[in-house]
Design a protein around this motif. Structure first.
Motif, PDB file in Angstrom:
ATOM      1  N   GLY A  79     -81.787 -34.335-114.569  1.00 23.82           N
ATOM      2  CA  GLY A  79     -82.508 -35.265-113.713  1.00 23.82           C
ATOM      3  C   GLY A  79     -83.779 -34.697-113.120  1.00 23.82           C
ATOM      4  O   GLY A  79     -84.814 -35.373-113.084  1.00 23.82           O
ATOM      5  N   LEU A  80     -83.731 -33.441-112.664  1.00 20.85           N
ATOM      6  CA  LEU A  80     -84.922 -32.849-112.030  1.00 20.85           C
ATOM      7  C   LEU A  80     -86.143 -32.810-112.945  1.00 20.85           C
ATOM      8  O   LEU A  80     -87.265 -33.041-112.485  1.00 20.85           O
ATOM      9  CB  LEU A  80     -84.606 -31.449-111.514  1.00 20.85           C
ATOM     10  CG  LEU A  80     -83.707 -31.372-110.272  1.00 20.85           C
ATOM     11  CD1 LEU A  80     -83.536 -29.925-109.819  1.00 20.85           C
ATOM     12  CD2 LEU A  80     -84.270 -32.213-109.143  1.00 20.85           C
ATOM     13  N   PRO A  81     -85.991 -32.508-114.258  1.00 20.08           N
ATOM     14  CA  PRO A  81     -87.184 -32.537-115.131  1.00 20.08           C
ATOM     15  C   PRO A  81     -87.872 -33.895-115.140  1.00 20.08           C
ATOM     16  O   PRO A  81     -89.102 -33.974-115.300  1.00 20.08           O
ATOM     17  CB  PRO A  81     -86.613 -32.194-116.512  1.00 20.08           C
ATOM     18  CG  PRO A  81     -85.422 -31.356-116.209  1.00 20.08           C
ATOM     19  CD  PRO A  81     -84.825 -31.964-114.966  1.00 20.08           C
ATOM     20  N   GLY A  82     -87.111 -34.969-114.957  1.00 20.85           N
ATOM     21  CA  GLY A  82     -87.714 -36.297-114.901  1.00 20.85           C
ATOM     22  C   GLY A  82     -88.586 -36.493-113.672  1.00 20.85           C
ATOM     23  O   GLY A  82     -89.457 -37.363-113.653  1.00 20.85           O
ATOM     24  N   LEU A  83     -88.347 -35.660-112.642  1.00 22.99           N
ATOM     25  CA  LEU A  83     -89.152 -35.721-111.433  1.00 22.99           C
ATOM     26  C   LEU A  83     -90.256 -34.667-111.431  1.00 22.99           C
ATOM     27  O   LEU A  83     -90.977 -34.510-110.450  1.00 22.99           O
ATOM     28  CB  LEU A  83     -88.255 -35.506-110.198  1.00 22.99           C
ATOM     29  CG  LEU A  83     -87.135 -36.529-110.007  1.00 22.99           C
ATOM     30  CD1 LEU A  83     -86.272 -36.145-108.808  1.00 22.99           C
ATOM     31  CD2 LEU A  83     -87.706 -37.935-109.827  1.00 22.99           C
TER      32      LEU A  83
END
Length: 234
Positions: A79-83
């Motif tokens: 999820g963090l890479p998407g942010l």
């Protein structure tokens, strides 16, 4: 039906197993340190702050304690890479373990704080203690001493739960075991060995925490350190 054990087939992969053990220990130690400290801070804030802060902390604790650890890891790692925040597997495992352990530590220490009688706080005020001194000496230290066995149990469970991090390709002990098994096809031998390693790590960690508790809080804090086993979501 007979089965011939061939533990010797695992010897060429001892470096992989040792590397997995080392990473498991490193992730566990850092997450226990950070999660324990963060739990103490959040539990303190919950007992001294206003309603809005308490609601935020309670929401965080309930969300983490009622969702699977694996899902939390996936949110961090995928999820963090998407942010826009890219993290490696090891870092994601450490973040996930710390977030999970912080929530459980907060709840355990909160129970200890609530066990502190108001008369003790009033006595501290009567002696002229500052608010910080009361929080530190009258509330937090005695509270942690009261719940130290449960806290130790949670730390041991977190170390064991590090095996879930293999799902995001963190090369800890469980991932190393899966690699060795895929190379040797000696599943029985591999997982017997890994079971014994995890058992040894858990007993050593429990002993180390018991000695630490004996030094910090005296004998009362180390009686039956695994009497209460809080549940970790898998």
């Amino acid at each position: 039906m007979s089965y011939t054990f061939q533990f010797g087939a695992l010897l060429p992969y001892k470096a992989d197993i040792l590397a997995g053990i080392w990473l498991t220990l490193k992730l566990s130690f850092i997450s226990i340190l950070l999660g324990g400290l963060a739990g103490a801070v959040l539990a303190s804030l919950r007992s001294t702050s206003g309603r809005a802060v308490r609601l935020v902390i309670d929401a965080y604790v309930e969300i983490i304690r009622n969702t699977p650890f694996l899902v939390q890891l996936f949110i961090v790692y995928f999820g963090l890479p998407g942010l826009g925040f890219r993290v490696g597997a090891d870092t994601a495992a450490l973040i996930g373990m710390t977030i999970n352990l912080t929530a459980y530590s907060t709840e355990i220490i909160r129970a200890g704080i609530e066990a502190i009688h108001k008369s003790q706080i009033e006595a501290g005020e009567a002696l002229g203690f500052t608010r910080f001194q009361i929080l530190r000496h009258v509330i937090i230290v005695p509270a942690v001493g009261k719940v130290y066995p449960a806290l130790c149990s949670q730390f041991v469970l977190m170390m064991l739960a590090s095996s879930i991090c293999s799902a995001i390709s963190t090369p800890e002990l469980a991932a190393a075991a899966a690699f060795v098994e895929s190379q040797t096809y000696r599943s029985f031998e591999v997982y017997i060995l890994v079971t014994l390693i995890y058992l040894t790590l858990a007993l050593v960690l429990r002993g180390a925490l018991a000695l630490l508790g004996l030094w910090l809080f005296g004998r009362r804090a180390v009686r039956r350190p695994l009497a209460a086993m809080p549940e970790v979501s898998a």
